[in-house]
Design an enzyme around this catalytic site. Structure first.
Site, PDB file in Angstrom:
ATOM      1  N   GLU A 180       0.855  -1.097  -0.042  1.00  0.00           N
ATOM      2  CA  GLU A 180       0.044  -0.006   0.001  1.00  0.00           C
ATOM      3  C   GLU A 180       0.948   1.091   0.100  1.00  0.00           C
ATOM      4  O   GLU A 180       0.594   2.096   0.884  1.00  0.00           O
ATOM      5  CB  GLU A 180      -1.009  -0.057   1.404  1.00  0.00           C
ATOM      6  N   GLU A 188      -4.744  -8.763   1.344  1.00  0.00           N
ATOM      7  CA  GLU A 188      -5.324  -8.555   2.646  1.00  0.00           C
ATOM      8  C   GLU A 188      -7.106  -8.224   2.307  1.00  0.00           C
ATOM      9  O   GLU A 188      -7.440  -7.677   1.551  1.00  0.00           O
ATOM     10  CB  GLU A 188      -4.715  -7.139   3.222  1.00  0.00           C
TER      11      GLU A 188
HETATM   12  C1  BGP Z   1      -4.009  -2.012   5.737  1.00  0.00           C
HETATM   13  C2  BGP Z   1      -2.401  -2.352   6.156  1.00  0.00           C
HETATM   14  C3  BGP Z   1      -2.051  -3.243   7.485  1.00  0.00           C
HETATM   15  C4  BGP Z   1      -3.329  -3.095   8.475  1.00  0.00           C
HETATM   16  C5  BGP Z   1      -4.699  -2.993   7.808  1.00  0.00           C
HETATM   17  C6  BGP Z   1      -5.821  -2.708   8.642  1.00  0.00           C
HETATM   18  O1  BGP Z   1      -3.931  -0.764   5.140  1.00  0.00           O
HETATM   19  O2  BGP Z   1      -1.710  -2.810   4.833  1.00  0.00           O
HETATM   20  O3  BGP Z   1      -1.165  -2.820   8.047  1.00  0.00           O
HETATM   21  O4  BGP Z   1      -3.223  -2.439   9.466  1.00  0.00           O
HETATM   22  O5  BGP Z   1      -4.673  -1.997   6.669  1.00  0.00           O
HETATM   23  O6  BGP Z   1      -5.940  -1.390   9.128  1.00  0.00           O
HETATM   24  P1  BGP Z   1      -5.701  -0.823  10.664  1.00  0.00           P
HETATM   25  O7  BGP Z   1      -4.702  -1.501  11.158  1.00  0.00           O
HETATM   26  O8  BGP Z   1      -5.355   0.492  10.470  1.00  0.00           O
HETATM   27  O9  BGP Z   1      -7.218  -1.083  11.317  1.00  0.00           O
END
Ligand code: BGP
Length: 462
Positions: A168, A367
């Site tokens: 990302e 993800e």
């Molecule tokens: C994505 C990232 C992750 C993870 C996920 C969930 O953007 O690649 O690292 O953290 O989001 O988001 P958050 O942890 O901010 O709730």
């Protein structure tokens, strides 16, 4: 058993994680500070409940236990990231032997358990020493990244065949240079554009190094959060707003990495607003060549957009939001803990877009997942009954299945995440894991979703 949703043979079932969010030992065995370690030490109050990245789920010491649990669930692949500030504490130069030993151990342990390692080189975690000289704004950091990437390919490429340059990359741009949720907390559109552009150059240089090394069966790609931009209506002003959001947040990376060129309309938009980055003369060629082999898609939520309701404040700095307003669709389904809309069909729309407009490039969901607060209240007979998470995964998988039926070249699905981890400034507020982490004791307990996932993987569908 009759399966309604059967996935292709060899489908990659797995999970994803990142170094800063899981390793802990953030100041041990020679690791230097990255921007998260530094920012936390400087401003702990920016982090939920004041929890920082020093310990997290202690993967540095407990990787064997976690890999064993992955195997118990039946997962066949795992994406993790290398911490640049652990591997090369000065950002450039000497390689930390302890780090090499650790990552070798992780890779070998995974392979011994029949879990394929996927390695990502950069997950939001700029070494502080390089941030101090400007981070991605400085071309010297791009040079340093290229060297770091090459070292990783040489160290682990004999065993690791799936590589990613960035996770990302738009997020450090948004967080660090537009909206103040990552260090260095700058709000400056022009600098943000430069950071995005230099990240693309860094990515391209790493791809070039990778291809030069001719790693047997090796593939290289990037992971993008391809948040679809849905327009409020078919009114031309709404459509234009959504088109610009898509250019800025998706196509600014997707087009150069897959097609080898920037969208003309994006260049025009930046030009008109005096936001074009500084470029160097060999960049164009570098961007044209060095395309990726495959792509990871992170998907959590859609972006809904409408035409601007009023003129932007002329006193305020220009931001992407000068070109569109975010639209809160009435009646939308929400993950109220994270404040993110849940729109399962988005995963299908992304896959179709890649099929129709990006040559059906090989992809996988790198993800997807649901973060929920205070999950202990769902404990029954000792385990968290996270039916909401099961539903979330299931509904996304149904749309993914449909995309595959329609010819999309999707090879796998990785859940975010395996074990509850440290979520940046949200720390441990929202829990995403298939496995529950007790932060005090480091005890791991499978949630109901882990048992459900086990069945899905065993049957290659549901
Ligand atoms: C994505 C990232 C992750 C993870 C996920 C969930 O953007 O690649 O690292 O953290 O989001 O988001 P958050 O942890 O901010 O709730």
């Amino acid at each position: 058993m009759i399966l309604k949703y059967e996935f292709p043979k060899g489908f990659w079932w797995g999970s994803a994680a990142s170094a800063t969010q899981t390793e802990g030992s953030s100041d041990k065995d020679g690791k230097s500070q990255n921007i998260w370690d530094y920012w936390y030490s400087n401003e702990p109050n920016r982090f939920f409940d004041g929890v920082g990245p020093q310990v997290t789920s202690d993967f540095y010491n407990r990787y064997k236990e976690d890999i064993k649990l992955m195997k118990d669930i039946g997962l066949n692949s795992f994406r993790f990231s290398i911490s640049w500030s652990r591997l090369i504490p000065n950002g450039i130069g000497e390689v930390n032997k302890k780090a090499v030993e650790f990552y070798n151990n992780v890779v070998n342990e995974l392979i011994d358990n029949n879990i394929e390692p996927f390695i990502n080189l950069f997950h939001f975690d700029m070494p502080m020493i390089l941030q101090n000289i400007g981070g991605w704004e400085n071309r010297e950091v791009v040079d340093a990244y290229e060297k770091y990437a090459k070292i990783c390919f040489e160290l682990f490429g004999d065993r690791v065949k799936k590589w990613f340059t960035f996770n990302e990359p738009i997020v450090p741009v948004e967080g660090g240079y537009l909206y103040d949720f990552h260090y260095p907390n700058v709000v400056d559109f022009k600098r943000a554009v430069q950071v995005a552009y230099n990240t693309v150059i860094a990515h391209k240089r790493a791809v070039k190094e990778f291809k030069n090394l001719n790693i047997k069966n090796g593939k290289i790609g990037i992971i993008l959060n391809l948040t679809p931009s849905y327009s409020r209506s078919n009114n031309p002003a709404d459509l234009k707003a959504a088109y610009i959001a898509d250019l800025l947040f998706n196509r600014s990376f997707l087009d150069p990495v897959v097609k080898g060129e920037y969208p003309k309309d994006l260049i025009e938009l930046l030009k008109q607003n005096n936001l074009l980055p500084e470029v160097q003369k060999d960049d164009k060629k570098l961007i044209e060549n060095n395309k990726i082999d495959f792509i990871g898609i992170n998907y959590y939520q859609p972006r809904r957009v409408k035409a601007k309701a009023c003129m932007p404040n002329p006193e305020a700095p220009i931001l992407p939001d000068n070109f569109f307003d975010n639209y809160e669709m009435p009646g939308r389904k929400m993950n109220v803990y994270r404040g993110w809309e849940i729109y399962e069909k988005g995963i299908y729309d992304i896959a179709i877009n890649l099929k129709e407009n990006y040559d059906n490039i090989e992809s996988y969901i790198s993800e997807n997942g649901m973060g929920v607060q205070n999950e202990e209240r769902f404990i029954k007979d000792g385990i968290i009954e996270d039916d909401y998470r099961i539903d979330f995964i299931k509904e996304h998988l149904k749309w993914l299945h449909k995309a595959i039926q329609e010819g999309c070249n999707v090879k796998g699905y990785h859940i975010w995440t395996f074990i509850d981890n440290w979520s940046w400034t949200n720390a441990y507020k929202n829990r995403y894991g298939l496995v529950q982490l007790d932060l005090k004791t480091q005890k791991r307990t499978l949630k109901k979703s882990a048992y459900w996932m086990k069945e899905v993987v065993k049957n290659n569908g549901f």
